[in-house]
Write a protein that holds these residues in place. Structure first.
Motif, short mmCIF file in Angstrom:
data_model
loop_
_atom_site.label_atom_id
_atom_site.label_comp_id
_atom_site.label_asym_id
_atom_site.label_seq_id
_atom_site.Cartn_x
_atom_site.Cartn_y
_atom_site.Cartn_z
N GLY A 170 0.82 -1.21 -0.08
CA GLY A 170 -0.02 -0.07 -0.02
C GLY A 170 0.90 1.30 -0.17
N ASP A 171 2.03 1.24 0.59
CA ASP A 171 2.89 2.17 0.80
C ASP A 171 3.44 2.76 -0.59
N ARG A 172 3.52 1.82 -1.63
CA ARG A 172 4.11 1.89 -3.07
C ARG A 172 2.94 2.24 -4.32
N VAL A 173 1.70 2.01 -3.75
CA VAL A 173 0.77 2.00 -4.91
C VAL A 173 -0.16 3.11 -4.69
N ARG A 174 -0.26 4.01 -5.79
CA ARG A 174 -1.23 5.31 -5.76
C ARG A 174 -2.47 4.73 -6.69
N LEU A 175 -3.58 4.94 -6.03
CA LEU A 175 -5.01 4.49 -6.60
C LEU A 175 -5.45 5.93 -6.99
N ALA A 176 -5.29 6.42 -8.03
CA ALA A 176 -5.61 7.69 -8.52
C ALA A 176 -7.03 7.83 -8.93
N GLY A 177 -7.64 6.90 -8.93
CA GLY A 177 -9.17 6.99 -9.57
C GLY A 177 -9.17 7.52 -10.94
N ASN A 178 -10.69 7.76 -11.45
CA ASN A 178 -10.86 8.44 -12.68
C ASN A 178 -10.07 10.07 -13.02
N GLN A 179 -9.42 10.40 -13.91
CA GLN A 179 -8.99 11.29 -14.19
C GLN A 179 -9.60 12.03 -15.30
#
Length: 202
Positions: free
Chosen positions: A79-88
């Motif tokens: 979790g500390d290395r993954v960014r869930l950015a969502g829809n952009q």
């Protein structure tokens, strides 16, 4: 679908990371895709979890698989290395912020827009030959092509891309040149017009 080749171009990675709020240092792999099972996010997470800790992963998009993806991230302890950015609304700066683009789809693909956009941004891409992806992703020429549903082979492809700066540049340049020459909006419209004219006069 034709892509705007003047809009999707290589950019300033540092500026793109400032715009998106991504960390300025370290290597970033990214995927832009609806969170559906056949896009292969679970295989990407499994492969990514075996990469060095200085590598990050950016997941742009949303969809029905989000709870499963979040659970997999927790299970793998990344979790500390993954960014869930969502829809952009604008994916361009997210693409320009990356070092490597990944799309490990295993079904239901034509020629994915996100893959073409990434290629036009000059990104080295690690993908599969699912659907019509093989029309634009030629292994060792315009992309690194790995076996579908195979985390170990996907890990190999990602390590190959991350570990060779010359290869990243060569693949990214070749991918952009191919897509600009064959998949622009203008070329798509010309081809559609030829089809309509042929049908109309037959």
């Amino acid at each position: 679908t034709g892509i705007d080749t003047e809009r999707f171009t290589p950019g300033d990675r540092d500026a793109a990371r400032r715009t998106t709020g991504l960390p300025p240092g370290g290597r970033l792999i990214g995927i832009v895709a609806t969170l559906r099972s056949w896009k292969g996010h679970r295989y990407l997470l499994a492969a990514f979890s075996r990469l060095p800790a200085d590598t990050g992963l950016v997941i742009v998009g949303d969809g029905p698989q989000r709870p499963n993806i979040e659970a997999k991230i927790r299970e793998l302890g990344i979790g500390d290395r993954v960014r869930l950015a969502g829809n952009q609304q604008d994916v361009l700066p997210w693409l320009q912020a990356l070092d490597v683009f990944a799309l490990p789809s295993y079904a239901n693909e034509g020629v994915p827009q996100a893959l073409v956009q990434a290629m036009l941004c000059g990104l080295p891409c690690v993908t599969t030959a699912a659907g019509s992806i093989g029309e634009i992703a030629s292994d060792g020429e315009t992309a690194i092509v790995v076996r579908a549903e195979d985390p170990a082979d996907l890990q190999r492809g990602l390590e190959q891309a991350l570990g060779d700066a010359d290869m990243r540049k060569r693949l990214g340049t070749a991918a952009r040149e191919y897509c600009a020459a064959n998949l622009s909006v203008e070329i798509m419209l010309d081809r559609m017009e030829r089809v309509f004219r042929r049908v109309a006069y037959e």
